[in-house]
Design an enzyme around this catalytic site. Structure first.
Site, PDB file in Angstrom:
ATOM      1  N   LYS A   1       0.619  -1.237   0.026  1.00 58.21           N
ATOM      2  CA  LYS A   1      -0.098  -0.039   0.184  1.00 58.21           C
ATOM      3  C   LYS A   1       0.689   1.242  -0.041  1.00 58.21           C
ATOM      4  CE  LYS A   1      -3.999  -1.940   2.313  1.00 58.21           C
ATOM      5  NZ  LYS A   1      -4.419  -2.708   3.323  1.00 58.21           N
TER       6      LYS A   1
ATOM      7  N   GLN B   1      -4.418  -1.183   9.479  1.00 56.22           N
ATOM      8  CA  GLN B   1      -4.592  -2.755   9.108  1.00 56.22           C
ATOM      9  C   GLN B   1      -5.177  -4.164   9.968  1.00 56.22           C
ATOM     10  OE1 GLN B   1      -3.978  -3.214   5.556  1.00 56.22           O
ATOM     11  NE2 GLN B   1      -4.241  -5.496   6.544  1.00 56.22           N
TER      12      GLN B   1
ATOM     13  N   ASP C   1     -10.943   3.196   3.963  1.00 55.06           N
ATOM     14  CA  ASP C   1     -11.466   1.680   3.899  1.00 55.06           C
ATOM     15  C   ASP C   1     -13.063   1.301   4.035  1.00 55.06           C
ATOM     16  OD1 ASP C   1      -9.336  -0.027   4.009  1.00 55.06           O
ATOM     17  OD2 ASP C   1      -8.750   0.433   6.374  1.00 55.06           O
TER      18      ASP C   1
HETATM   19  N1  GUN Z   1      -7.173  -6.579   6.037  1.00 53.63           N
HETATM   20  C1  GUN Z   1      -7.335  -6.896   4.893  1.00 53.63           C
HETATM   21  N2  GUN Z   1      -7.782  -6.633   4.360  1.00 53.63           N
HETATM   22  C2  GUN Z   1      -7.860  -5.402   4.518  1.00 53.63           C
HETATM   23  C3  GUN Z   1      -8.612  -3.897   4.109  1.00 53.63           C
HETATM   24  O1  GUN Z   1      -8.853  -3.308   3.334  1.00 53.63           O
HETATM   25  N3  GUN Z   1      -7.968  -3.117   5.317  1.00 53.63           N
HETATM   26  C4  GUN Z   1      -7.996  -2.996   6.439  1.00 53.63           C
HETATM   27  N4  GUN Z   1      -7.764  -1.904   7.023  1.00 53.63           N
HETATM   28  N5  GUN Z   1      -7.151  -4.019   6.653  1.00 53.63           N
HETATM   29  C5  GUN Z   1      -7.130  -5.398   6.232  1.00 53.63           C
END
Ligand code: GUN
Length: 283
Positions: free
Chosen positions: A52, A96, A119
């Site tokens: 990311k 995350q 998100d």
């Molecule tokens: N863990 C797995 N996928 C995601 C996501 O799209 N966002 C976040 N914050 N954590 C994750």
């Protein structure tokens, strides 16, 4: 032979669009900024967060990775979120998941300003999505919709089956398909007659987290098969929720793993960060 939906190539196009938008915003004095909080050192989460961060920098966004130890307390994590909520150079905040077990992910999501919730996990944003009036769309389901569109598939009137009911993927995925007038069924671990239901699907989205869960007998010939899984097979090799080798000859279109949905999730995160930066600056 299925049409292989190339998520990597489609994501690259979107990332180039995002880069152009980020450059235009930067000229106007606003460089879109994303903060990613990582608590602990879960190897998969470390990889996701690194990817990311890299994608943000490549697209000309500002990215800040905040590494917190696995022993972080709830109070410390909430204080960090508050600090980021108050910063004007940070437009998007992502914590995350999963968090270490002693931490309350619901409380953390609730603490993130809905305007910075790239998100789209905050209840306010989930509500906006539910009523079809969204600001942000959750990254993975939005990425899946983009793949479906760019593969030239229309959802209206189609039988759509989503396997998995998580807040991150399954539930919002079903809602986005519904908004486009699909007839949507959500299957989960207690569903009876799963194979029969899946076999009805014109569009089948697998988000179960079990390697090669979707087998050839569960797929209608010609169906569009979208694989959200990121699993490991019996040899430790990366694979999806779909038994790709068996299903590909039957499907009309299919996403590979890797190179399908995964790159799209990141591309949509960048898009949401641009949206957040625009909103917060009245642009
Ligand atoms: N863990 C797995 N996928 C995601 C996501 O799209 N966002 C976040 N914050 N954590 C994750």
């Amino acid at each position: 032979m299925a049409n292989i939906i190339d998520g990597k190539a489609i994501a690259a196009v979107i990332r180039a669009e995002v880069a152009a938008e980020a450059a235009a915003l930067t000229v106007q004095g606003v460089t879109p900024g994303l903060a990613v909080i990582l608590v602990g050192e879960d190897p998969a989460s470390c990889t996701y967060v690194r990817n990311k961060q890299k994608a943000c920098l490549e697209a000309g966004l500002y990215a800040e990775q905040i590494n917190m130890p696995a022993t972080t307390t709830q109070e410390e994590l909430l204080a960090k979120v508050e600090e980021l909520n108050a910063r004007t150079d940070i437009h998007g905040i992502l914590c995350q998941l999963p968090l270490p077990r002693h931490l309350d992910d619901k409380a953390v999501i609730a603490a993130i300003s809905p305007d910075k919730d790239v998100d789209a996990f905050h209840a306010a944003n989930v509500g906006h999505i539910m009523i079809g009036d969204h600001r942000f769309l959750p990254c993975t389901p939005a990425g899946v919709m983009e793949l479906i569109h760019r593969a030239g598939v229309t959802v209206e009137g189609k039988e759509c089956v989503v396997i998995g009911r998580s807040n991150i993927v399954g539930k919002p995925m079903a809602m986005l398909l519904l908004h486009e007038n699909g007839t949507v069924t959500i299957c989960h671990s207690r569903t009876k007659g799963l194979a029969d239901i899946c076999r009805r699907a014109d569009i089948l989205v697998a988000a179960v987290g079990k390697p090669k869960f979707v087998t050839a007998d569960m797929v209608k010939p010609g169906a569009v098969v979208i694989d959200v899984g990121m699993d490991r097979d019996e040899n430790g090799k990366l694979c999806g929720d779909v038994d790709y080798a068996a299903v590909e000859p039957i499907a009309g279109a299919i996403t590979p793993v890797p190179g399908g949905v995964g790159p799209m999730t990141i591309a949509m995160l960048l898009k949401n960060t641009i949206t957040a930066a625009r909103m917060q600056n009245g642009l």
